[in-house]
Every structure is written in C-alpha cells, then in structure tokens.
Design a protein around this motif. Sequence first.
Motif, short mmCIF file in Angstrom:
data_model
loop_
_atom_site.label_atom_id
_atom_site.label_comp_id
_atom_site.label_asym_id
_atom_site.label_seq_id
_atom_site.Cartn_x
_atom_site.Cartn_y
_atom_site.Cartn_z
N ALA A 1 0.83 -1.21 0.00
CA ALA A 1 0.00 0.00 0.00
C ALA A 1 0.87 1.26 0.00
O ALA A 1 0.58 2.22 -0.73
CB ALA A 1 -0.93 -0.01 1.21
N GLU A 2 1.93 1.24 0.82
CA GLU A 2 2.82 2.40 0.85
C GLU A 2 3.52 2.59 -0.49
O GLU A 2 3.72 3.73 -0.94
CB GLU A 2 3.85 2.24 1.97
CG GLU A 2 3.25 2.32 3.36
CD GLU A 2 4.27 2.08 4.44
OE1 GLU A 2 5.41 1.67 4.09
OE2 GLU A 2 3.96 2.28 5.63
N SER A 3 3.90 1.49 -1.14
CA SER A 3 4.54 1.58 -2.44
C SER A 3 3.57 2.16 -3.47
O SER A 3 3.95 3.00 -4.30
CB SER A 3 5.01 0.19 -2.88
OG SER A 3 5.58 0.24 -4.17
N THR A 4 2.31 1.72 -3.41
CA THR A 4 1.30 2.26 -4.32
C THR A 4 1.10 3.75 -4.09
O THR A 4 1.01 4.54 -5.04
CB THR A 4 -0.02 1.51 -4.14
OG1 THR A 4 0.18 0.12 -4.40
CG2 THR A 4 -1.09 2.06 -5.07
N ILE A 5 1.06 4.14 -2.83
CA ILE A 5 0.88 5.56 -2.51
C ILE A 5 2.06 6.37 -3.03
O ILE A 5 1.88 7.48 -3.57
CB ILE A 5 0.70 5.74 -0.99
CG1 ILE A 5 -0.62 5.11 -0.54
CG2 ILE A 5 0.76 7.21 -0.61
CD1 ILE A 5 -0.80 5.10 0.96
N ARG A 6 3.27 5.82 -2.85
CA ARG A 6 4.45 6.54 -3.36
C ARG A 6 4.40 6.68 -4.88
O ARG A 6 4.74 7.74 -5.42
CB ARG A 6 5.73 5.81 -2.93
CG ARG A 6 6.12 6.03 -1.49
CD ARG A 6 7.56 5.58 -1.23
NE ARG A 6 7.69 4.15 -1.42
CZ ARG A 6 7.54 3.25 -0.46
NH1 ARG A 6 7.25 3.65 0.76
NH2 ARG A 6 7.70 1.96 -0.69
#
Length: 610
Positions: free
Chosen positions: A395-400
């Motif tokens: 999820a954090e990678s997608t947000i980044r």
Amino acid sequence: MDPDDHLINFIEVILPFVVSIGLILGGLWLARTVPPTRIRQLSMWSLGGAIVGVAVNVWFLFLISLEQLPAGELVVLNLNRAAIFMAAGVLLGYYATGLQAREHQLELSENRFRALTENSSFAVISIDDTSTIRYANDATEDLFGYSTTELVGKPLTMLMPPRFRETLSHNLTDGRQTVDWDALELAGMHADGDEFPVEVSFGEYVVGDDHLFTGVIQDISDRKAAEEQLRSHTSKVTQLHAVATKITGADSSEQVYQRTANGVVDVFPADVALVAIADGDQLVPTASSDHHSLEGCQPVSATLGCVGRSFQSGNVLRLDDLTDTRSATQSPLQDDRSQPDVDQAEPRALLSIPLGKYGVVQAVAHEPAAFSDRDEEVAEMLVTHVTTALQRVEAESTIRRERDRFEEFANILSHDLRNPLSVAQGRLELIQRTGELEHVEPIDRSLNRIDRLIEDMLTLAREGDAVGETQLVAVRAVANQAWNNVSTEPASLKIESSVQIDADQSRLIQVFENLYRNAIEHGGDEIMIRVGALDGGFYVEDTGPGIPADERDEVFESGYTTNPDGTGFGLAIVKRIVEAHGWEIKIIEGTDGGARFEISNTQSDSLVRA
C-alpha cells in the motif's frame, strides 16, 4: 416402732418409684438419641435385669428367709432388689450395646475405607509416626512398581529419591510439621529407579495409641507436561510479539522477508528458516536466517511436494520426520543391504508456513518431532503479522507511485504544457499584429503537441499500472494490428518469428504502438522495424541510430525525450505496461546498430518462426 424402721420402710416404698421414673425418663431420652434397634436391645437388658432381681428376691425370701420366719407369718416381697437389678441391667445393656455399635461402625468404616482405596486410581498409603508403611492399596503397585506386600513394613522414604528422604522423614515424625502436606508436589521414584513428579496429600489422625498418617499420591506427569507446554506457548507468544514489532516496522518487502526468517528461528525450535516467495509456478528462495543457506538453493515447484502442498492449501504443514518422506521417494533396498544411517546434518523436522499469495516460510530442525501442535497455532498468528506487513508495504509503495505520478503531472502542467502553449500564444499575437498566415503552422504543431501530451497524461492517469483480463495472444497478430494503427509510412515492418504469450491484448497493442512511434520519430523515414521471439519473451528492434548506453535507463522516465516534438511519455507507458504484466524490459544495441527492446519473463509458449 424404731425411727430407723420408718426410714427403711420409706426407702423400700419410694425407691422402686424413683427407679421407675428414672427408667421412664431414660427411655424417653433413648428414644430420641439412639436407633430403635438399640432401644429394643436395652429393653431386653432391662427385662433381664428385672427377672434377675425378682429371682434374687425369691431366693432370699423364700429359700433363705423362710428358715428364719415363724410358721404362718407373711413373707413381704422386697422390690428394691428387683429395681436395682433392673437398673443395673439397663446400664450394662447400654454399655454393651454401645460397645457393639462402635465395633460395628468401626468395621463399616474400615470396609468403606478399603472399598474406597482399593477402587481408587490414586495410590493410598497409611504410615505410622515412624514413617513405616502400614497399608498400601493396589494402585500403589501400578504407580511405584512395588507390590503391597513388599511395601508394608518398609519406610515411606523408599518411594522417594534420596535427596528428599531425610527431610520428609523428619517432618513426618516431628510434631511441628514445617511442611504443608496438602497437595505437596514432590518427586517419586519407581522400582526401576526412574523419577516422576507426584502430588502428595497426607492427613493425620489417631487410632487408640497409634499416631497414623494416610496419604493420597497421584502421578502428575501429564499435568507437568501440560504446564510446561503452556509456559513454552506463553513464551513463544511473547517472543512473537517482539518479532511482529520488528516485522511490521520493515520498510520494504525484502526487510519483511529477512526479519520473518530471523524471527522464526527465535520463536520456534528451528535451526534454519527459509522464506521462498511465489513467482509464477515456482517458489524462489529469497531470505534465510542463515545467509549461507541460500547458496545453492534452487526454486521449487509451487504445486508439488510438501512445501507446494502447504502453499496451495494455505494450511500450516508439520512433518515430524523428513526421513520417512525421503525414503518413500527412493527405490526399495536391494540385495538385503541395510539402510544407511541418517545424516545428522540433514533436516529431520519441517514446519511449512504459507504466507498467503506471497510465498511460504520453511522452518527446519535437525531433531525429529521438534515442532508441536502449539507451534502450528503460533505459526498461524505469525502469518497474520507477516501478511499484514507485506500488505502495508504494498500500500505504501502504491501511494508513493501515485504521489510520484502526481508530481509528474504537476511538472508537465508547469513546464511541458506551458512551452507549446506559450509558442501558440506568441504566434497568435504575431498574426493579430501582422496578419501573416505563416504563423498558423507553428500554432498547429504546438496544439498537436498539447493534444498528444494530454492524451498520454490521460493514459497514465486513467489506466496507470492496471492490466485487465489476460489471454493467450500471438505476437504476430498484435504487432500487425498495432502497425495498422500507427502512421508508419515510409517505414517498414518485418516479423521474423512469433510466439504466444499470456497478456492483456489491448495494453500489449499500446506497447507496440509506442515502440513503433519511438523508432519512427528518432530513426527517419527509411527505418526498418523487426519483431521476433525470444526464449521467454519477444523483441522489437529498429535500424535507427540507437540509444547511447548511458541514456538507456533515462528514456523510460516520464517526460524524457530528445525530439522537440515528442512528449517523453511513450516509453514510460511501455515500461509501466510491461511491469504491470510482471515482465521485464531492457534496451540493448540492435543487429544493425539501432535500438533493440527485449521483453522477457513472459512465460511464452508455442514459438513459431516466420
């Protein structure tokens, strides 16, 4: 008449009445305090006493006194003696029946005690104040291995390890009793010398002059084992909490996998832990608690074997002895040769923990049956923490990525769109001032560039990294369709070989369209584009000037272009579509010196040469 005669006559008359009243009152008291059977016995004793008393009177009066009385004088029947004997009979009967009742009760108590102890599953032992065994039931033999005849007369300490004998023997014979004998946990010793945990409860009582102790002894080995398992489980849960804190604090999936491998060794009785992640139909070793153990590790099938079975089912798999599993896959022994000894360095026990769609953790131990049911429960809790951490990292990678994409759009709006818009506005002002129409064509080119920028931006914004439903498609068919969709004259296309791949056809067409446009924009009018199959993919190359090696990574960045009329988004879109399929793309020098784009890891099949 002598005054003493009056007193004697009064006593002789009153005493029977007093005795009668006493018997009546005593009978009422007995009726309320003793059972009817004993009342009947006392009545018989009272009647017997009365008969004895009357017989004594008769003997005295008629056999003795008649010799001393004048003839014809009346004989007075003395009732005092009858009353006294009657009372004596009641007293003797009360004592005799009480003694008989006590003996009967004692016999009943003893019978009940023996019935209870002989049918008890616990060992029951009675000892005296010298710690000498006076009684032992049959369960004692089952517990300690000694027969009851062997135990009676022997010291109690023979059932205890030497380290307890002096202290406990002294305590039993010491009235101060510094040890609480209620559910005291000790170690018992079997006849064969083996020790085992027992729980002892002794009660103290006195029988006559004997000071006795009766104890109940039970084997608590199972309870101790359960308590040890509970302590171990509690310790593992505590360790799991610390491991989970480290795992959830990881910044990347690689850190999650490594910390998971390290944590498994800390929580479980494992010698080595290995994490293998799912990659297509394989599980690829990625992290290990022993970094050297990854050397020589090869991918394994995600559908076969113990690990594959665990990954597919999503259930924790425990194998107590891998030797049995290995021997089942080997050919039978021949020539009556014995089976070789098991290599102690080989893993014996396996705990395979699936991590959902991500892969599997393998915990191995050199000792057989190293893992327990409790370990499986803890493993289930570990899975929750690991998968949650991986989902958070994703999820954090997608947000980044989304944040970076928005920054790209902001840069485009602030720079790339502003340039052609400024050109168009400047040319339009010139037309307004001079009326010269030669400025119309630059305005048209600027507007076309703005339109292409907007179209590419919308492609990235609406579709991004998404890939729809995939199916087997032929590279030849897709390459031809994309060629027809792009203005390619006077360039030429040559398909040297084809292959079938699993792909989203519409997105794959976009890949070819953008590669064609890139080749034509940078390669000139006479450029030739070739398409062919690779082992595990395909390629697209051209006969243009090629791409310098130091720029081959930069060309995939959004907005990068060396063509003044280009948008710089074509190859960025290509890379995102390729990566969304799980493929890889790289740029090398082509056969004729041009640019060659190789797309690999497509799990291609059915290679067909042109």
